[in-house]
Design a protein around this motif. Structure first.
Motif, PDB file in Angstrom:
ATOM      1  N   SER A 137       0.874  -1.176   0.487  1.00  0.00           N
ATOM      2  CA  SER A 137      -0.221   0.233   0.209  1.00  0.00           C
ATOM      3  C   SER A 137       1.111   1.118  -0.460  1.00  0.00           C
ATOM      4  CB  SER A 137      -1.410   0.042   0.839  1.00  0.00           C
ATOM      5  OG  SER A 137       0.387  -0.044   1.919  1.00  0.00           O
ATOM      6  N   THR A 138       0.286   2.438  -0.023  1.00  0.00           N
ATOM      7  CA  THR A 138       0.544   3.914  -0.240  1.00  0.00           C
ATOM      8  C   THR A 138       0.237   4.636   0.840  1.00  0.00           C
ATOM      9  OG1 THR A 138      -0.879   4.679  -1.762  1.00  0.00           O
ATOM     10  CG2 THR A 138       1.180   3.832  -2.945  1.00  0.00           C
ATOM     11  N   GLU A 139       1.326   5.131   1.602  1.00  0.00           N
ATOM     12  CA  GLU A 139       1.067   6.357   3.114  1.00  0.00           C
ATOM     13  C   GLU A 139       0.143   7.162   1.537  1.00  0.00           C
ATOM     14  OE1 GLU A 139       0.871   7.363   6.393  1.00  0.00           O
ATOM     15  OE2 GLU A 139       2.325   5.905   5.809  1.00  0.00           O
ATOM     16  N   LYS A 140      -0.899   7.734   1.810  1.00  0.00           N
ATOM     17  CA  LYS A 140      -1.537   9.065   2.186  1.00  0.00           C
ATOM     18  C   LYS A 140      -1.080  10.446   2.126  1.00  0.00           C
ATOM     19  CE  LYS A 140      -6.174   6.982   2.934  1.00  0.00           C
ATOM     20  NZ  LYS A 140      -7.827   6.593   3.908  1.00  0.00           N
TER      21      LYS A 140
ATOM     22  N   ALA B  91      -1.180  12.379   5.393  1.00  0.00           N
ATOM     23  CA  ALA B  91       0.029  12.504   6.699  1.00  0.00           C
ATOM     24  C   ALA B  91       1.009  13.124   6.297  1.00  0.00           C
ATOM     25  CB  ALA B  91      -0.392  10.546   6.763  1.00  0.00           C
ATOM     26  N   CYS B  92       1.492  13.479   5.059  1.00  0.00           N
ATOM     27  CA  CYS B  92       2.553  14.765   5.209  1.00  0.00           C
ATOM     28  C   CYS B  92       1.810  15.870   5.875  1.00  0.00           C
ATOM     29  CB  CYS B  92       2.954  14.806   3.880  1.00  0.00           C
ATOM     30  SG  CYS B  92       4.892  15.700   3.659  1.00  0.00           S
TER      31      CYS B  92
ATOM     32  N   PHE C 198       6.398  12.569   7.887  1.00  0.00           N
ATOM     33  CA  PHE C 198       5.976  11.991   6.039  1.00  0.00           C
ATOM     34  C   PHE C 198       4.796  11.016   6.318  1.00  0.00           C
ATOM     35  CE2 PHE C 198      11.122  12.518   5.839  1.00  0.00           C
ATOM     36  CZ  PHE C 198      10.365  13.899   5.829  1.00  0.00           C
ATOM     37  N   ASP C 199       4.633  10.063   7.460  1.00  0.00           N
ATOM     38  CA  ASP C 199       3.343   9.259   7.604  1.00  0.00           C
ATOM     39  C   ASP C 199       2.905   9.635   8.580  1.00  0.00           C
ATOM     40  OD1 ASP C 199       5.258   8.127   9.251  1.00  0.00           O
ATOM     41  OD2 ASP C 199       6.365   7.455   7.259  1.00  0.00           O
ATOM     42  N   VAL C 200       1.503   8.584   9.102  1.00  0.00           N
ATOM     43  CA  VAL C 200       0.704   8.238  10.323  1.00  0.00           C
ATOM     44  C   VAL C 200       2.415   7.951  10.892  1.00  0.00           C
ATOM     45  CG1 VAL C 200      -1.536   8.027   9.106  1.00  0.00           C
ATOM     46  CG2 VAL C 200       0.186   6.107   9.584  1.00  0.00           C
ATOM     47  N   ALA C 201       3.077   7.247  11.067  1.00  0.00           N
ATOM     48  CA  ALA C 201       3.913   6.931  12.221  1.00  0.00           C
ATOM     49  C   ALA C 201       4.665   8.142  12.868  1.00  0.00           C
ATOM     50  CB  ALA C 201       5.057   5.472  11.402  1.00  0.00           C
TER      51      ALA C 201
ATOM     52  N   THR D 112       7.172   9.141  11.332  1.00  0.00           N
ATOM     53  CA  THR D 112       8.467   9.445  10.702  1.00  0.00           C
ATOM     54  C   THR D 112       9.186  10.843   9.982  1.00  0.00           C
ATOM     55  OG1 THR D 112       8.266   7.980  10.103  1.00  0.00           O
ATOM     56  CG2 THR D 112      10.598   8.697   8.371  1.00  0.00           C
TER      57      THR D 112
END
Length: 139
Positions: free
Chosen positions: A2-5, A8-9, A97-100, A102
């Motif tokens: 999957s790709t990151e939305k 989230a950035c 950059f993402d929901v985590a 990072t």
């Protein structure tokens, strides 16, 4: 895979200009990006068998953000960054950059600032932020 939305950035602005302890997204963000680069010193010599060789020397990065301008009183983080630009000051920020979560954290200077509007659209803003010291990587 999957790709990151893209949602989230985000640019997160510290609750204070220095030593921030809490982070809130910049109001009205539509587009947010990070561009990193590094300089390479040429170390090529006669023993390189015709291959160019190099050594990393310095790194730099910029955060670009643009969005819809919110009304006065509803944009404390925007106002904090505008103040940093006006005074030549800095502000603690994070780019994630993402929901985590990072990304990078550091002290940034607002190096460009633009606000515009037309009769047929919402007011818009754009900013570029440049770190004033080494960035810290976020997990």
């Amino acid at each position: 895979m999957s790709t990151e939305k893209g949602l989230a950035c985000l640019l997160l602005v510290g609750d204070t200009a220095a030593d921030a302890t809490a982070w809130v997204a910049l109001e009205g963000q539509v587009d947010t990006g990070f561009e990193g680069s590094s300089d390479l010193a040429d170390t090529t010599d006669k023993t390189s068998d015709g291959w160019k060789t190099g050594m990393g020397t310095t790194r730099s990065g910029t955060v670009s953000v643009s969005g819809n301008l919110k009304p006065a009183g509803a944009r404390p983080n925007f106002d904090a960054l505008q103040t940093a630009w006006v005074t030549g000051g800095t502000h603690d920020c994070k780019i994630v950059f993402d929901v985590a979560g990072t990304g990078f954290q550091g002290v940034f200077s607002v190096t460009s600032f633009s606000v515009n509007g037309s009769a047929t659209d919402a007011g818009k803003y754009s900013m570029t932020l440049t770190p004033t010291a080494a960035l810290v990587g976020l997990p």
